[in-house]
Design a protein around this motif. Structure first.
Motif, PDB file in Angstrom:
ATOM      1  N   GLY A 134       9.546  38.222 -74.152  1.00 26.49           N
ATOM      2  CA  GLY A 134      10.134  38.688 -72.904  1.00 26.49           C
ATOM      3  C   GLY A 134       9.614  37.914 -71.708  1.00 26.49           C
ATOM      4  O   GLY A 134      10.011  38.181 -70.589  1.00 26.49           O
ATOM      5  N   GLY A 135       8.726  36.968 -71.956  1.00 32.99           N
ATOM      6  CA  GLY A 135       8.266  36.088 -70.879  1.00 32.99           C
ATOM      7  C   GLY A 135       7.486  36.790 -69.805  1.00 32.99           C
ATOM      8  O   GLY A 135       6.947  37.879 -70.026  1.00 32.99           O
ATOM      9  N   PRO A 136       7.436  36.172 -68.628  1.00 39.99           N
ATOM     10  CA  PRO A 136       6.590  36.718 -67.565  1.00 39.99           C
ATOM     11  C   PRO A 136       7.037  38.092 -67.077  1.00 39.99           C
ATOM     12  O   PRO A 136       6.233  38.840 -66.539  1.00 39.99           O
ATOM     13  N   SER A 137       8.314  38.434 -67.259  1.00 34.91           N
ATOM     14  CA  SER A 137       8.730  39.751 -66.749  1.00 34.91           C
ATOM     15  C   SER A 137       8.408  40.862 -67.729  1.00 34.91           C
ATOM     16  O   SER A 137       8.669  42.023 -67.446  1.00 34.91           O
ATOM     17  N   GLY A 138       7.836  40.505 -68.861  1.00 35.70           N
ATOM     18  CA  GLY A 138       7.268  41.530 -69.712  1.00 35.70           C
ATOM     19  C   GLY A 138       8.200  42.055 -70.791  1.00 35.70           C
ATOM     20  O   GLY A 138       9.378  41.713 -70.855  1.00 35.70           O
TER      21      GLY A 138
ATOM     22  N   GLY B  95      10.970  50.588 -53.004  1.00 33.01           N
ATOM     23  CA  GLY B  95      10.317  49.436 -53.593  1.00 33.01           C
ATOM     24  C   GLY B  95      10.499  49.520 -55.090  1.00 33.01           C
ATOM     25  O   GLY B  95      11.270  50.353 -55.559  1.00 33.01           O
ATOM     26  N   PRO B  96       9.843  48.743 -55.922  1.00 37.35           N
ATOM     27  CA  PRO B  96       8.963  47.621 -55.567  1.00 37.35           C
ATOM     28  C   PRO B  96       9.719  46.409 -55.004  1.00 37.35           C
ATOM     29  O   PRO B  96      10.938  46.375 -54.991  1.00 37.35           O
ATOM     30  N   THR B  97       8.912  45.449 -54.591  1.00 36.56           N
ATOM     31  CA  THR B  97       9.423  44.269 -53.915  1.00 36.56           C
ATOM     32  C   THR B  97      10.095  43.285 -54.865  1.00 36.56           C
ATOM     33  O   THR B  97      11.121  42.717 -54.534  1.00 36.56           O
ATOM     34  N   THR B  98       9.477  43.086 -56.028  1.00 38.12           N
ATOM     35  CA  THR B  98       9.959  42.001 -56.884  1.00 38.12           C
ATOM     36  C   THR B  98      10.742  42.529 -58.078  1.00 38.12           C
ATOM     37  O   THR B  98      10.575  43.679 -58.502  1.00 38.12           O
ATOM     38  N   THR B  99      11.573  41.644 -58.612  1.00 41.01           N
ATOM     39  CA  THR B  99      12.427  42.011 -59.735  1.00 41.01           C
ATOM     40  C   THR B  99      11.616  42.437 -60.947  1.00 41.01           C
ATOM     41  O   THR B  99      11.888  43.470 -61.554  1.00 41.01           O
ATOM     42  N   GLY B 100      10.607  41.640 -61.278  1.00 44.47           N
ATOM     43  CA  GLY B 100       9.799  41.956 -62.452  1.00 44.47           C
ATOM     44  C   GLY B 100       9.193  43.342 -62.356  1.00 44.47           C
ATOM     45  O   GLY B 100       9.268  44.138 -63.290  1.00 44.47           O
ATOM     46  N   SER B 101       8.619  43.648 -61.194  1.00 44.54           N
ATOM     47  CA  SER B 101       7.990  44.960 -61.008  1.00 44.54           C
ATOM     48  C   SER B 101       9.023  46.070 -61.104  1.00 44.54           C
ATOM     49  O   SER B 101       8.767  47.125 -61.671  1.00 44.54           O
ATOM     50  N   SER B 102      10.200  45.824 -60.534  1.00 43.88           N
ATOM     51  CA  SER B 102      11.225  46.873 -60.553  1.00 43.88           C
ATOM     52  C   SER B 102      11.661  47.160 -61.973  1.00 43.88           C
ATOM     53  O   SER B 102      11.820  48.322 -62.370  1.00 43.88           O
ATOM     54  N   LEU B 103      11.841  46.103 -62.755  1.00 43.60           N
ATOM     55  CA  LEU B 103      12.249  46.310 -64.148  1.00 43.60           C
ATOM     56  C   LEU B 103      11.168  47.053 -64.917  1.00 43.60           C
ATOM     57  O   LEU B 103      11.457  47.867 -65.783  1.00 43.60           O
ATOM     58  N   THR B 124      20.072  43.027 -62.765  1.00 42.42           N
ATOM     59  CA  THR B 124      19.658  43.716 -63.987  1.00 42.42           C
ATOM     60  C   THR B 124      18.932  45.028 -63.694  1.00 42.42           C
ATOM     61  O   THR B 124      18.802  45.860 -64.576  1.00 42.42           O
ATOM     62  N   ILE B 125      18.491  45.198 -62.439  1.00 48.30           N
ATOM     63  CA  ILE B 125      17.804  46.444 -62.095  1.00 48.30           C
ATOM     64  C   ILE B 125      18.773  47.620 -62.171  1.00 48.30           C
ATOM     65  O   ILE B 125      18.408  48.723 -62.566  1.00 48.30           O
ATOM     66  N   VAL B 126      20.036  47.371 -61.813  1.00 48.05           N
ATOM     67  CA  VAL B 126      21.004  48.467 -61.819  1.00 48.05           C
ATOM     68  C   VAL B 126      22.085  48.273 -62.878  1.00 48.05           C
ATOM     69  O   VAL B 126      23.075  49.005 -62.898  1.00 48.05           O
ATOM     70  N   GLY B 167      10.290  37.107 -62.967  1.00 44.18           N
ATOM     71  CA  GLY B 167      11.435  37.992 -63.116  1.00 44.18           C
ATOM     72  C   GLY B 167      12.621  37.535 -62.287  1.00 44.18           C
ATOM     73  O   GLY B 167      13.753  37.456 -62.766  1.00 44.18           O
ATOM     74  N   PHE B 168      12.350  37.189 -61.031  1.00 43.98           N
ATOM     75  CA  PHE B 168      13.409  36.772 -60.123  1.00 43.98           C
ATOM     76  C   PHE B 168      14.083  35.502 -60.624  1.00 43.98           C
ATOM     77  O   PHE B 168      15.312  35.384 -60.646  1.00 43.98           O
ATOM     78  N   GLY B 169      13.262  34.535 -61.047  1.00 38.31           N
ATOM     79  CA  GLY B 169      13.787  33.253 -61.484  1.00 38.31           C
ATOM     80  C   GLY B 169      14.565  33.364 -62.787  1.00 38.31           C
ATOM     81  O   GLY B 169      15.630  32.749 -62.945  1.00 38.31           O
ATOM     82  N   VAL B 170      14.044  34.161 -63.719  1.00 40.87           N
ATOM     83  CA  VAL B 170      14.674  34.253 -65.032  1.00 40.87           C
ATOM     84  C   VAL B 170      16.041  34.931 -64.930  1.00 40.87           C
ATOM     85  O   VAL B 170      17.039  34.429 -65.456  1.00 40.87           O
ATOM     86  N   THR B 171      16.101  36.047 -64.203  1.00 41.84           N
ATOM     87  CA  THR B 171      17.396  36.714 -64.064  1.00 41.84           C
ATOM     88  C   THR B 171      18.323  35.886 -63.186  1.00 41.84           C
ATOM     89  O   THR B 171      19.534  35.879 -63.382  1.00 41.84           O
TER      90      THR B 171
END
Lengths: 311, 373, 287
Positions: A134-138, B95-103, B124-126, B167-171
């Motif tokens: 899942g890479g850096p986003s976990g 929040g959160p601020t970043t995509t990865g954290s939100s996911l 992808t968050i929604v 997260g932001f870059g990958v999505t």
């Protein structure tokens, strides 16, 4: 052979029972579970560092390998959680054995750097192999532990499970501390050439200890994965390896309770100083430096010296 | 151990909630690589809470903001979200601020029955939609679409992409590849970079050898600024950035190499350049005036996301009161709300409610954002 | 060809960091895990002096280096000197602890955000066969080479340099000959910190500066030192440049995320196969 001292395990059992009965807030039970996991990892490192003299700054890698093996098997392939534990143990054991074969021939700084390099490579692989990890986003969607009709999805239940395992491990460690193996390892630590001349296969012994601790650490990783249900490489970075070194050193190298004491003290830092979080690493670094410079043997060492003085 | 227990007990006893107030959690990356997103978000949220409390609260309930700094780190975000939900017992979280954290906290929102209004970009968050999770920024899909449409209008057909490994870059990369197919743009080169990388020359020279008409870089933090620098050194023109860098802080980092960069962004950063007839201008200018007057720094799109998140919370809470199910229904039923990012029209299946109209192309000229021609 | 030019830039920096490791290793047999933090410190100091206080670069640069040198001296006095039991484990741990502290102090002083130093001179790209190189990169390479050369003269010719080498050969013998071994150890930390900081200053306009930069660059510098052979002066230079080239070349043939792994694979391979490094002398095992 010295007499077995069951007190550390009993005290831990008592404290855990007290915490379990009085603390109702899920959040603090969660904190307790995480601290127990840190404590187990730090104890594992203590066996390497304090008993055998293997400087490993790559323990986070084995922790991560366990977490990812369990996480991926559970989330992607839908395995039963319990079945993933032996796989995690064996996976880390084999990897550690392979990597240990050349690495453990090194000493001192070289060994430290080699384990550190290994840890970094594993960390980079976790980030890059996104098709698996899942890479850096976990990695999300990790299941719950469930067996014999018992379900450990809730934090309270997990706390109980973790406590039982924790006390069991503490008891096993006490047995180890009083076993012949302990003396064998300390002999290797104090002088490798001397142990060799006594006919000990030092490399083989170190290799087995290293691999076994790796497997043990991986099992902790699995426990961690099933508790937080989400893992990302950040948790298994060099920073965590160094935190473990700090926990083991502050707690007391070469004392079975050292890892636990260090983990409890340093593990509580982020909780007690949540508002002053900026100072978290400062406290880590400061305590570590002070312990190395002025308190040889860490807290456990100081306590045992004090006790001997009294007696 | 006794001390610890004592501390725990003391903290627990402090946790008695007072009537007539609503606790709102906030998780922003005030520091870390995404700090130039999270910091204005935090300031905005604090400013709005102070404003609303000065005006008597929402329906008479004072808003109490409980905020933690995630440092853009997923694991921290999870811990703090749990802390907000179980210890602080907040009503909802922005929040959160970043995509990865939100996911990372998406599933937790449902588990802990705590609505989440994310300030991160990825669609992808929604999607798939979660009853508890909403987001305010325009989606990366719309950003990609805006870039590709702009490219086509300039007769460019071949794009190279270079995306961040987060997260932001990958999505964003997925959105770009999908969007390119739809818009008939050919992607001739696909490179990546790490959040903390210091030199992207190798990737960019590979891109250059594929001779694309345009290069699209997708990332947040200092890394895209290095991409801009390296690209300029290599003589790559027509560099596009994502909406993740729509902040003066980025322009500062990139310095002269930011000149001529184009990116899709919400209208906020060019608010004073908009025609007076623009329906969004009043909202944007009001927020711009408040924020810049109070903090003495230029507004960024990100503070706007927090503005929208808080406004959505306010609008829904006004209708629902302290009932969570009603609150979620009210949130999902938001219609014609003109926020800083665009006009929100939420439905049961669309928890963002924006369309690609929310974006315009802007260009950085002489260290300022201008509407791109 | 482009990878050659960017590899040289990064490589010069690694070479300087590797030299820092060597200076300390040669006098004390220690590896200073905090070496990378001095690179960060150099960047932060030049940011403060040049970008914040607006000093001319020609003054700010030496001032930053001298400040780092003083921090390096203090570093030895506080951390290394005070360790009671100077075992490998303790010395490794104390430099790790020191690196955490340096990093954290930097975070408190300069904040968590990335800072920009600005440019020391107007940036221009220069066309070369098969690619371009910016004049910033040329400066890094040129100044880096100058520093290496000056350092070489210092170690070979000066009184301190000779004393340092004498201490490495035989600490006791050097003491008998009237060399103050403690002084030499302190000096070596100072010089190593200064070289690291110089590297940090040079690279700062290209990469910006963040408080946690030191870790990665320190590790890569170590990889370079190992590659060239720990303790070998020109080995460190060659190792640094080789590592820079390898990294930059790797980024062109494989997913760039693996680029960072190169340094660590190098560490492991060299330690397994040829612990003395490519250019180092074979060393005897100390029992």
């Amino acid at each position: 052979m010295r007499k077995i001292n069951p007190f550390p395990a009993l005290i831990a059992a008592f404290i855990l029972a007290a915490v379990g009965l009085t603390v109702e807030n899920e959040y603090y039970l969660g904190v307790a579970v995480i601290i127990m996991i840190h404590a187990l990892n730090a104890t594992g490192l203590n066996i390497l560092l304090g008993y055998t003299g293997i400087i490993s700054i790559g323990q986070a890698a084995f922790f991560g390998i366990g977490a990812y093996i369990s996480g991926v098997l559970s989330a992607t392939y839908g395995w039963n959680a319990l079945l993933t534990f032996p796989v995690a143990f064996m996976g880390a054991f084999i990897i550690a054995y392979i990597i240990g074969w050349p690495v453990l021939r090194l000493h001192g700084h070289y060994l430290a750097m080699a384990t550190l390099g290994f840890g970094m490579i594993i960390y980079i692989l976790m980030n890059e192999m996104d098709f698996i990890t899942g890479g850096p986003s976990g990695l999300m969607g990790i299941g719950d532990i469930e067996f014999f009709g018992l379900y450990f999805g809730l934090d309270q239940a997990y706390f109980v499970l973790m406590s039982v395992y924790f006390v069991f491990v503490l008891f096993m460690l006490e047995l180890f501390d009083k076993s012949f193996l302990h003396y064998k390892l300390k002999f290797i630590k104090s002088s490798e050439s001397a142990s060799n001349s006594y006919g000990l296969d030092t490399v083989q012994t170190k290799l087995l200890v290293f691999a076994f601790v790796a497997g043990f650490t991986a099992v902790n990783g699995s426990l961690y994965a099933f508790f937080v249900h989400f893992i990302s490489p950040v948790s298994f970075s060099l920073k965590y390896s160094i935190e473990l070194v700090a926990m083991a050193t502050v707690g007391g190298l070469g004392y079975i309770t050292g890892g636990v004491i260090g983990a409890v003290i340093l593990g509580l830092v982020p909780e007690l100083f949540a508002s002053a979080e900026d100072y978290e690493m400062l406290i880590y670094g400061g305590l570590l430096a002070v312990c190395v410079m002025f308190v040889p043997g860490g807290i456990a060492g100081t306590l045992s010296r004090l006790r001997k003085k009294d007696a | 151990m006794v001390r610890i227990l004592a501390v725990m007990v003391i903290i627990l006893s402090c946790l008695t909630a007072f009537a007539g107030e609503v606790k709102l959690g906030a998780l922003f990356s005030e520091t870390g690589p995404a700090s130039y997103l999270g910091h204005p978000e935090k300031l905005t949220a604090e400013m709005l809470v102070a404003e609303i409390n000065a005006a008597g609260g929402i329906n008479g309930d004072k808003v109490v903001l409980v905020s933690y700094d995630t440092q853009g780190d997923e694991q921290r975000t999870i811990n703090y979200f749990k802390r907000l939900a179980t210890k602080d017992k907040v009503f909802a979280v922005i929040g959160p601020t970043t995509t990865g954290s939100s996911l990372a906290v998406k599933d937790l929102a449902e588990k802990f029955n705590t609505p989440l209004i994310s300030c991160a970009a990825s669609a992808t968050i929604v999607t798939p939609v979660n009853k508890y999770v909403f987001k305010t920024p325009q989606s990366d899909i719309h950003a990609a679409e805006t870039i590709f449409k702009y490219m086509k209008s300039k007769g460019m057909k071949k794009a190279a992409i270079i995306t961040a490994q987060n997260g932001f870059g990958v999505t964003g990369r997925d959105a770009l590849i999908e969007g390119a197919k739809v818009q008939g743009i050919e992607i001739v080169s696909d490179e990546k970079f790490g959040d903390k990388d210091k030199d992207m020359t190798s990737q960019l020279s590979k891109i250059k050898s594929a001779s694309p008409d345009a290069v699209i870089c997708w990332g947040v933090g200092p890394a895209p600024a290095i991409v801009a620098k390296n690209a300029k050194d290599l003589g790559i023109n027509n560099l596009f950035m994502s909406h993740g860098v729509a902040s003066m802080k980025f322009v500062e980092l990139a310095g002269t190499s930011a000149d001529g960069l184009k990116l899709p962004a919400g209208r906020l950063i060019v608010a004073d350049r908009l025609a007076d007839s623009d329906p969004f201008k009043p909202v944007l200018m009001q927020y711009k005036k408040d924020y810049e007057g109070k903090f003495n720094m230029p507004v960024s799109a990100f503070g706007g996301h927090a503005y929208d998140a808080f406004s959505l919370f306010k609008l829904a809470y006004e209708k629902s009161g302290a009932d969570k199910d009603k609150f979620l229904a009210a949130l999902a039923g938001t219609k014609n709300f003109k926020g800083t990012a665009g006009e929100f029209n939420m439905t049961e299946t669309d928890h963002n409610g924006l369309t690609s109209d929310a974006f315009i192309m802007v260009e950085i000229r002489d260290g300022k954002f201008e509407i791109a021609q | 060809m482009q990878f050659l030019y960017s590899g040289l830039t990064g490589g010069s920096i690694y070479a300087l960091v590797a030299l820092g490791y060597n200076i300390i290793y040669n006098t004390t047999g220690l590896i200073n895990f905090a070496q990378g933090e001095f690179v960060m410190l150099g960047g932060m100091l030049i940011y403060t002096l040049f970008a914040v206080f607006g000093m001319p670069f020609i003054i700010a640069f030496p001032l930053a280096v001298v400040t780092a040198l003083i921090v390096g001296l203090l570093f030895e006095r506080v951390f290394i000197n005070l360790v009671r039991v100077k075992s490998d484990i303790n010395l490794i741990t104390v430099t790790i602890a020191a690196s955490i502290l340096l990093r954290d102090f930097a975070m408190h002083i300069w904040g968590r955000d990335t800072v920009t130093v600005g440019e020391f001179m107007p940036v221009k790209s220069i066309e070369l066969p098969g690619g371009v190189i910016s004049n910033q990169s040329i400066m890094v390479i040129a100044v880096g080479a100058c520093i290496a050369f000056i350092l070489h003269l210092f170690l070979k010719r000066s009184k301190y340099g000779r004393a340092m080498r004498a201490c490495f050969d035989d600490m006791t013998a050097a003491g008998i000959c009237g060399i103050n071994a403690v002084m030499v150890r302190v000096m070596s930390f100072g010089v190593a910190a200064a070289v690291g900081a110089a590297a940090g200053v040079l690279i700062s306009p290209i990469t910006f500066v963040t408080y946690d930069d030191g870790l990665m660059i320190g590790l890569k510098g170590f990889a370079a030192a190992i590659l060239g052979g720990l303790g070998s002066f020109w080995g460190a230079v060659a190792g640094g440049i080789l590592l820079g080239l390898l990294e930059s070349f790797a980024a062109t043939i494989m997913p760039s995320g693996y680029k960072d792994a190169i340094a660590f694979v190098v560490i492991l391979l060299i330690l397994f196969v040829k612990p003395a490094g490519l250019f180092g002398k074979r060393m005897a095992k100390r029992v």
